[in-house]
Write a protein that holds these residues in place. Structure first.
Motif, mmCIF file in Angstrom:
data_model
loop_
_atom_site.group_PDB
_atom_site.id
_atom_site.type_symbol
_atom_site.label_atom_id
_atom_site.label_comp_id
_atom_site.label_asym_id
_atom_site.label_seq_id
_atom_site.Cartn_x
_atom_site.Cartn_y
_atom_site.Cartn_z
ATOM 1 N N SER A 18 -60.799 -59.976 -5.536
ATOM 2 C CA SER A 18 -61.963 -59.927 -6.423
ATOM 3 C C SER A 18 -62.829 -58.708 -6.124
ATOM 4 O O SER A 18 -63.281 -58.009 -7.029
ATOM 5 N N SER A 19 -63.056 -58.436 -4.823
ATOM 6 C CA SER A 19 -63.911 -57.316 -4.429
ATOM 7 C C SER A 19 -63.364 -55.988 -4.922
ATOM 8 O O SER A 19 -64.085 -55.181 -5.523
ATOM 9 N N PHE A 20 -62.093 -55.725 -4.663
ATOM 10 C CA PHE A 20 -61.519 -54.426 -5.028
ATOM 11 C C PHE A 20 -61.414 -54.264 -6.539
ATOM 12 O O PHE A 20 -61.648 -53.172 -7.072
ATOM 13 N N ALA A 65 -58.410 -44.580 -3.645
ATOM 14 C CA ALA A 65 -58.069 -43.788 -4.833
ATOM 15 C C ALA A 65 -58.035 -44.671 -6.081
ATOM 16 O O ALA A 65 -58.536 -44.282 -7.151
ATOM 17 N N LEU A 66 -57.468 -45.865 -5.954
ATOM 18 C CA LEU A 66 -57.400 -46.778 -7.100
ATOM 19 C C LEU A 66 -58.789 -47.221 -7.531
ATOM 20 O O LEU A 66 -59.082 -47.329 -8.728
ATOM 21 N N GLU A 119 -54.629 -52.886 -10.087
ATOM 22 C CA GLU A 119 -53.684 -52.330 -9.112
ATOM 23 C C GLU A 119 -54.265 -52.364 -7.702
ATOM 24 O O GLU A 119 -53.552 -52.615 -6.716
ATOM 25 N N ALA A 120 -55.581 -52.113 -7.595
ATOM 26 C CA ALA A 120 -56.242 -52.183 -6.287
ATOM 27 C C ALA A 120 -56.175 -53.599 -5.734
ATOM 28 O O ALA A 120 -55.964 -53.801 -4.533
ATOM 29 N N ALA A 121 -56.351 -54.591 -6.616
ATOM 30 C CA ALA A 121 -56.291 -55.994 -6.182
ATOM 31 C C ALA A 121 -54.901 -56.325 -5.649
ATOM 32 O O ALA A 121 -54.750 -56.981 -4.604
ATOM 33 N N GLU A 157 -53.946 -57.158 -1.542
ATOM 34 C CA GLU A 157 -53.235 -58.367 -1.117
ATOM 35 C C GLU A 157 -52.026 -57.996 -0.264
ATOM 36 O O GLU A 157 -51.776 -58.620 0.786
ATOM 37 N N GLN A 158 -51.283 -56.990 -0.691
ATOM 38 C CA GLN A 158 -50.141 -56.527 0.095
ATOM 39 C C GLN A 158 -50.603 -56.044 1.472
ATOM 40 O O GLN A 158 -49.964 -56.323 2.497
#
Length: 243
Positions: free
Chosen positions: A116-118, A211-212, A220-222, A226-227
């Motif tokens: 959620s944050s990213f 960068a994302l 994509e950042a989310a 997670e990864q």
């Protein structure tokens, strides 16, 4: 049929003091920045001993809503504050250490919060936030950076992104959850065979995440965060040692 009576449970005196102060906060009579009367004045007004009052004030200081300054100057006495980050982090860290929550619980909570944050930060992060995040990433890339310093910068990076999302509660919870496993993460990093390579790999993900966020690619950042979390934190879940 006879009735079996039991003694009425009485609240301890300091709990009554806490309740009285809480009621005034809820009613808007006490706000952040307000000072409480001196102990010698407040105790008789509340009808309690000064020791009971001090016990209640210590509880409020522990949970981050009051700071007490000893002495007689203008800054002396107890003042209402808003400092939830340290208090929640301490509380969660203790409960995690006591086994109230498993590593798996903490892992999944981190993922929900940081996804959620990213994603939100990609739309709301200010240029100042992004520049500060860039400095943290540069710090983690310094040649010879130690595990402890890296872990501290890593924590600050994730908490900063949560704060830049614009949701203060998400930021506080992210900080508390991350702090609860900081010792374990530090221990895991100290145990890796090739620390420089591990640091480079982790920071490559930090740089990609930043960068994302800069490019507004929140979804994509989310996925990447997670990864990133499952990569290190996920290995802790399978480790045999506890907190």
């Amino acid at each position: 049929m006879s009735v079996e009576w039991q003694p009425v449970r009485q609240s301890r005196t300091h709990e009554l003091v806490l309740r009285s102060i809480e009621e005034r906060v809820f009613a808007g009579e006490l706000k952040a920045g307000d000072r409480l009367p001196p102990e010698r004045e407040l105790a008789p007004v509340l009808g309690v001993s000064r020791s009971a009052l001090r016990e209640a004030l210590r509880v409020l200081e522990t949970i981050g809503v009051l700071v007490a300054q000893p002495g007689r100057g203008p800054d002396a006495g107890a003042r209402i504050v808003r400092n939830p980050d340290d208090a929640l982090g301490r509380l969660l860290r203790l409960h995690f250490a006591l086994g109230s929550y498993s590593l798996q619980d903490v892992l999944e909570a981190r993922i929900v919060l940081e996804r959620s944050s990213f994603e939100t930060a990609a739309d709301h992060a200010s240029s100042d936030d992004l520049e500060e995040a860039e400095e943290l990433v540069r710090g983690m890339a310094e040649p010879g950076v130690g595990v402890s310093v890296f872990n501290d910068l890593d924590t600050r990076f994730h908490v900063l992104i949560a704060r830049s999302s614009g949701n203060a509660l998400t930021s506080t919870l992210t900080s508390a959850v991350r702090e609860s496993v900081r010792p374990l993460i530090l221990r895991a990093l100290e145990g890796v065979e090739d620390w420089p390579a591990t640091a480079r790999a982790l920071n490559a993900q930090h740089r990609a995440l930043l960068a994302l966020v800069r490019e507004g690619r929140g979804a994509e950042a989310a996925d990447l965060v997670e990864q990133h979390i499952r990569g290190l934190h996920g290995t802790l879940v399978d480790e045999p040692f506890g907190p």
